[in-house]
Design an enzyme around this catalytic site. Structure first.
Site, PDB file in Angstrom:
ATOM      1  N   ASN A 210       0.860  -1.186   0.000  1.00 19.03           N
ATOM      2  CA  ASN A 210       0.000   0.000   0.000  1.00 19.03           C
ATOM      3  C   ASN A 210       0.889   1.228   0.000  1.00 19.03           C
ATOM      4  OD1 ASN A 210      -2.244  -1.562   0.252  1.00 19.03           O
ATOM      5  ND2 ASN A 210      -2.868  -0.774   2.242  1.00 19.03           N
ATOM      6  N   ASP A 279      -5.033  -5.033   2.883  1.00 23.18           N
ATOM      7  CA  ASP A 279      -6.236  -5.803   3.240  1.00 23.18           C
ATOM      8  C   ASP A 279      -6.136  -7.239   2.753  1.00 23.18           C
ATOM      9  OD1 ASP A 279      -7.701  -3.895   4.624  1.00 23.18           O
ATOM     10  OD2 ASP A 279      -8.300  -2.908   2.750  1.00 23.18           O
ATOM     11  N   LYS A 343     -15.800  -0.623  13.227  1.00 27.38           N
ATOM     12  CA  LYS A 343     -14.620  -1.131  13.949  1.00 27.38           C
ATOM     13  C   LYS A 343     -14.682  -0.761  15.424  1.00 27.38           C
ATOM     14  CE  LYS A 343     -11.690  -0.990   9.809  1.00 27.38           C
ATOM     15  NZ  LYS A 343     -10.362  -1.288   9.308  1.00 27.38           N
TER      16      LYS A 343
HETATM   17  O1  PMT Z   1       2.599   7.373   5.591  1.00 28.45           O
HETATM   18  P1  PMT Z   1       2.217   8.655   4.903  1.00 28.45           P
HETATM   19  O2  PMT Z   1       2.805   8.731   3.497  1.00 28.45           O
HETATM   20  O3  PMT Z   1       2.522   9.867   5.727  1.00 28.45           O
HETATM   21  O4  PMT Z   1       0.636   8.617   4.684  1.00 28.45           O
HETATM   22  C1  PMT Z   1      -0.195   8.614   5.795  1.00 28.45           C
HETATM   23  C2  PMT Z   1      -1.435   7.739   5.562  1.00 28.45           C
HETATM   24  C3  PMT Z   1      -2.277   8.333   4.469  1.00 28.45           C
HETATM   25  C4  PMT Z   1      -1.028   6.306   5.214  1.00 28.45           C
HETATM   26  C5  PMT Z   1      -2.200   7.722   6.943  1.00 28.45           C
HETATM   27  O5  PMT Z   1      -2.532   9.029   7.293  1.00 28.45           O
HETATM   28  C6  PMT Z   1      -3.480   6.897   6.841  1.00 28.45           C
HETATM   29  O6  PMT Z   1      -4.524   7.360   6.448  1.00 28.45           O
HETATM   30  N1  PMT Z   1      -3.371   5.617   7.282  1.00 28.45           N
HETATM   31  C7  PMT Z   1      -4.414   4.603   7.170  1.00 28.45           C
HETATM   32  C8  PMT Z   1      -4.313   3.927   5.836  1.00 28.45           C
HETATM   33  C9  PMT Z   1      -5.312   2.830   5.665  1.00 28.45           C
HETATM   34  O7  PMT Z   1      -4.936   1.709   5.493  1.00 28.45           O
HETATM   35  O8  PMT Z   1      -6.564   3.181   5.806  1.00 28.45           O
HETATM   36  P2  PMT Z   1      -7.830   2.175   5.650  1.00 28.45           P
HETATM   37  O9  PMT Z   1      -8.978   3.087   5.517  1.00 28.45           O
HETATM   38  O10 PMT Z   1      -7.571   1.161   4.591  1.00 28.45           O
HETATM   39  O11 PMT Z   1      -7.864   1.426   7.040  1.00 28.45           O
HETATM   40  C10 PMT Z   1      -8.595   1.918   8.146  1.00 28.45           C
HETATM   41  C11 PMT Z   1      -7.899   1.652   9.429  1.00 28.45           C
HETATM   42  O12 PMT Z   1      -7.829   0.237   9.645  1.00 28.45           O
HETATM   43  C12 PMT Z   1      -6.471   2.162   9.492  1.00 28.45           C
HETATM   44  O13 PMT Z   1      -6.279   2.683  10.799  1.00 28.45           O
HETATM   45  C13 PMT Z   1      -5.620   0.921   9.293  1.00 28.45           C
HETATM   46  O14 PMT Z   1      -4.372   1.000   9.990  1.00 28.45           O
HETATM   47  C14 PMT Z   1      -6.523  -0.166   9.880  1.00 28.45           C
HETATM   48  N2  PMT Z   1      -6.369  -1.516   9.282  1.00 28.45           N
HETATM   49  C15 PMT Z   1      -6.680  -1.732   7.975  1.00 28.45           C
HETATM   50  C16 PMT Z   1      -6.605  -3.008   7.446  1.00 28.45           C
HETATM   51  C17 PMT Z   1      -6.160  -4.064   8.279  1.00 28.45           C
HETATM   52  N3  PMT Z   1      -6.051  -5.307   7.815  1.00 28.45           N
HETATM   53  N4  PMT Z   1      -5.864  -3.822   9.545  1.00 28.45           N
HETATM   54  C18 PMT Z   1      -5.954  -2.566  10.073  1.00 28.45           C
HETATM   55  O15 PMT Z   1      -5.660  -2.358  11.256  1.00 28.45           O
END
Ligand code: PMT
Length: 403
Positions: A210, A279, A343
């Site tokens: 990612n 994911d 969540k």
């Molecule tokens: O690292 P940078 O370049 O500074 O960029 C920062 C960022 C954009 C990566 C950061 O600010 C950010 O938004 N991180 C979350 C990225 C993400 O995976 O988002 P998501 O919407 O797919 O996931 C939602 C949440 O679930 C996140 O807190 C993620 O850590 C968590 N997650 C997701 C999938 C998984 N299998 N386990 C998780 O814990």
């Protein structure tokens, strides 16, 4: 370094090649206005003489538990009562193991048992010994018991190996140790932060990942440290040096991140999932490099869903204050709110990653903090400033919870 003026600091020196640096630690402590007493283990005396440390500290160096003369002057209980803080530098693997199991079979270990205040250790050992599961397990026990961990650093070692295990430079150790006396808004709180991407191997040369530079997660770590928190950072591969004053765990895959989070989560006050966790990962990684088969038919890669780490943390019976990020390209607030409720989070940070000036890779970010009851926009600014505001928001909420 924060001032240590008028503090009584007990420096424990144990038997490692880095023991020669303890003379410099004493010098810095004295310069910052602290009173210093030194306790040495027997093996430390093989590396540096008590006389050197006595001359620098201006106090008699204690070495023996059962020494009638020394006990009459200042015994182990008096030393523990005298000290405002204990720093053990260098701390060998053996010392860390003995402290973690509560041994009291020499002067230094006995003083730490009798002492009720901040204790920090500066690990120093061979890189393989540092990586060993038993050392990491002992270290975790110390973290659980509120010991501060200063380092170690990475680089070439006395034995010629290269890797994590070198004792940090004295001034960096003291920078961190002085934070033990910090009265910041998160002083005494333990925070676990994930950062960076994960990499899911397809074969030995390819992986699915990612986008994430780690900038957001690492600046949150800095802000939490500045607020006096004890921080554990679990990070995927990024090009940023982790701050030396956090407990750093390096992982590659989502599964490794899940394992590391579950290993470290107990006793945490706050969990912040900044990592861009994949994911999905290939159902089965190939052991050898996958070759082109020459046909024009599409290649099919079977994927399996990874565990949701954030959700697993929020489902724990003894859960910390749980913070997630929502990286969205459309319907930012609506999608973030869905994640907040699906969540079961305390706080979600909505991050618009469709705008290339904020979010992934960039130095700036603009986010909306959303809880069940409130929404709060942090306008576009440097990620360091955004992080400070996020940490202030979180400390406000958890300090309210505790009042
Ligand atoms: O690292 P940078 O370049 O500074 O960029 C920062 C960022 C954009 C990566 C950061 O600010 C950010 O938004 N991180 C979350 C990225 C993400 O995976 O988002 P998501 O919407 O797919 O996931 C939602 C949440 O679930 C996140 O807190 C993620 O850590 C968590 N997650 C997701 C999938 C998984 N299998 N386990 C998780 O814990």
């Amino acid at each position: 370094m924060k001032s240590l003026a008028n503090k009584n600091i007990l420096l424990g020196v144990t038997g490692g090649i880095a023991a020669y640096k303890s003379a410099e630690i004493v010098r810095h402590l004295k310069k910052s206005g602290a009173s210093v007493r030194v306790v040495m283990t027997r093996s430390a005396e093989e590396f540096i003489t008590p006389l050197t440390l006595q001359a620098l500290s201006g106090n008699r160096v204690s070495t023996e538990l059962l020494d009638a003369e020394a006990e009459a002057a200042m015994g182990h209980i008096e030393l523990a009562k005298w000290a405002d803080g204990i720093l053990i530098a260098p701390a060998t693997a053996n010392t860390i193991a003995r402290l973690s199991s509560g041994r009291g079979d020499d002067l230094l270990s006995t003083v730490t048992l009798a002492f009720d205040g901040p204790i920090s250790v500066a690990p120093a050992m061979n890189q393989a010994m540092w990586r060993d599961e038993r050392t990491q397990e002992n270290l975790k026990k110390l973290i659980d018991q509120d010991f501060g961990i200063c380092g170690p650093g990475s680089g070439e070692q006395a034995c010629g190996d290269v890797g994590l295990g070198r004792m940090l430079e004295p001034i960096d150790i003291l920078d961190m140790f002085s934070l033990s006396f910090n009265e910041g808004t998160l002083s005494g709180k333990k925070i676990l932060i994930t950062a960076g991407p994960t990499q899911e191997p397809i074969d030995p040369v390819r992986f699915i990942t990612n986008r994430s530079s780690g900038k957001m997660g690492y600046s949150l770590v800095e802000a939490a440290l500045e607020s006096g928190a004890n921080v554990t950072l679990i990070s995927g591969p990024v090009n940023i040096e982790p701050p030396s004053n956090c407990n750093f765990v390096s992982i590659k895959t989502a599964e490794e991140m899940y394992e590391a989070v579950m290993h470290h989560i107990s006793g945490m006050d706050v969990y912040i999932g900044t990592a861009a966790v994949s994911d999905y990962s290939p159902a089965k990684a190939s052991d050898s490099k996958i070759k082109k088969d020459g046909s024009s038919s599409p290649m099919v890669l079977e994927l399996k869903e990874n565990q949701d780490i954030l959700k697993s943390v929020s489902e724990l019976e003894q859960r910390p204050y749980v913070v997630g990020f929502a990286a969205e390209t459309n319907d930012l607030i609506k999608n973030a709110e869905k994640k907040l409720s699906n969540k079961n989070l305390d706080l979600i940070i909505a991050n618009d990653v469709s705008n290339k000036d904020i979010g992934f890779d960039s130095d700036d970010n603009e986010v909306t903090l959303i809880t069940e009851k409130e929404k709060h926009l942090i306008e576009r600014q440097n990620k360091r400033k955004v992080s400070k505001k996020i940490i202030d928001f979180i400390s406000g909420r958890i300090n309210d919870q505790n009042n």
